[in-house]
Enzyme design. Structure first.
Site, mmCIF file in Angstrom:
data_model
loop_
_atom_site.group_PDB
_atom_site.id
_atom_site.type_symbol
_atom_site.label_atom_id
_atom_site.label_comp_id
_atom_site.label_asym_id
_atom_site.label_seq_id
_atom_site.Cartn_x
_atom_site.Cartn_y
_atom_site.Cartn_z
ATOM 1 C CE LYS A 31 -4.331 1.459 -1.919
ATOM 2 N NZ LYS A 31 -3.971 0.483 -0.885
ATOM 3 C CG ASP A 33 -5.138 -1.202 5.193
ATOM 4 O OD1 ASP A 33 -4.062 -1.474 4.622
ATOM 5 O OD2 ASP A 33 -5.206 -0.566 6.255
ATOM 6 C CD GLU A 176 -4.977 1.995 2.283
ATOM 7 O OE1 GLU A 176 -3.800 2.307 2.547
ATOM 8 O OE2 GLU A 176 -5.284 0.887 1.824
#
Length: 324
Positions: A31, A33, A176
């Site tokens: 993931k 950011d 993240e």
């Protein structure tokens, strides 16, 4: 060659836990950011649209070379605009410097000092053939065949799992969290689907700015803290508490310039704030979106120990919902 579609809204993930059961049914991505953007590439040109349908092309000139790199191939791509720090980890704070830039000369200067990389993780159309109805694995094969690799655009890897190992690796690398994507899932434009799950190490929440309170001492009369709202599952904007930490002086000054023209007499949320949260509050029209880090939710729906991360001009206020 037929023109590309004017708008394909990005598919969205739901917050959750790692999938249980058959891990082989899921693929895992890191993931990132950053700022979500759909790229429309055709005839050597590139158009970037944010999640709230804003054209942000001029803010990121270093990505325009993607058009020349794809040559005669037209494509609609989904990805994330990310800025990295000296350690190679995504730095959302640095990215804030790029998110409001409309002046081309300033954007070109920042492209040299605060460069972004467009991380492409999905393909929605190639030439005149949509790929939305293909399963995830097939779309990744199509994406790999495009050869998207350059100084400011890359295709990050997808992992087979186990999901727990990928999640642990994301933490070790300062990321993240991860996205778990069902391998058989098609791409559903604009939908928030459980076929995509985001699993994060820290709690973040998009918030709607509904008011501000003056600072104290040297900052008397300027913005000292923000009053927040979040939509419930029925789409009603509800009180979510306030945030008074995580700001720089420059950020507070910028927020003041944005908020003052939006002032109104009454609160724009349904429900009551505790009186200490709204003492001397200046209510504003709910048009601005920000993001906070927090320690969870209280029983009465307030954010616990929130800290400001920054504005999110790429997000629309109506799309801000509570993430448990």
């Amino acid at each position: 060659m037929p023109p590309l579609p004017d708008l394909v809204r990005p598919m969205l993930a739901v917050p959750g836990e790692l999938p249980a059961g058959d891990d082989s049914a899921w693929a895992y991505e890191m993931k990132w950011d950053g700022v979500r953007a759909v790229a429309y590439v055709q005839g050597g040109g590139v158009r970037l649209l944010s999640r709230n349908d804003r054209d942000v092309t001029r803010s990121y000139p270093e990505v325009l070379g993607l058009g020349e790199a794809l040559g005669s191939t037209a494509a609609v791509l989904d990805g994330e605009l990310v800025t990295f720090d000296a350690r190679g980890a995504p730095d959302f704070g640095r990215l804030q410097q790029r998110m409001h830039v409309a002046d081309p000369a300033t954007a070109r200067r920042l492209a040299r000092t605060v460069p972004v990389v467009y991380l492409v993780f999905d393909v929605l159309q190639v030439d005149d053939t949509p790929t939305l109805s293909l399963p995830y694995d097939a779309r990744r094969e199509v994406l790999a065949g495009l050869g998207v690799a350059g100084p400011s655009w890359q295709v990050p890897p997808s992992f087979d799992g186990p999901g727990a190992d990928v999640l642990a690796a994301s933490r070790e690398n300062g990321l993240e969290g991860v996205l778990a994507k069902r391998r058989t899932a098609t791409y559903r434009p604009g939908a928030r689907s459980p076929d995509w799950r985001k699993v994060k190490h820290v709690h973040t929440q998009e918030v709607v700015l509904v008011g501000w309170r003056p600072g104290q001492g040297r900052r008397a009369g300027t913005v000292g803290s923000l009053v927040l709202g979040v939509h419930d599952r029925d789409g009603v904007l509800r009180p979510a508490g306030g945030v008074g930490t995580g700001f720089t002086g420059r950020a507070l000054d910028h927020l003041g310039a944005l908020l003052r023209p939006l002032e109104r007499r009454t609160q724009p949320v349904e429900g009551r704030f505790p009186p200490p949260d709204v003492r001397d509050v200046h209510w504003v029209e709910p048009r601005l979106v920000g993001e906070v880090v927090h320690a969870g939710w209280t029983a009465d729906g307030r954010l616990r120990h929130p800290s400001w991360r920054g504005l999110r001009p790429d997000k629309h206020p109506d799309a801000v919902v509570r993430e448990d």
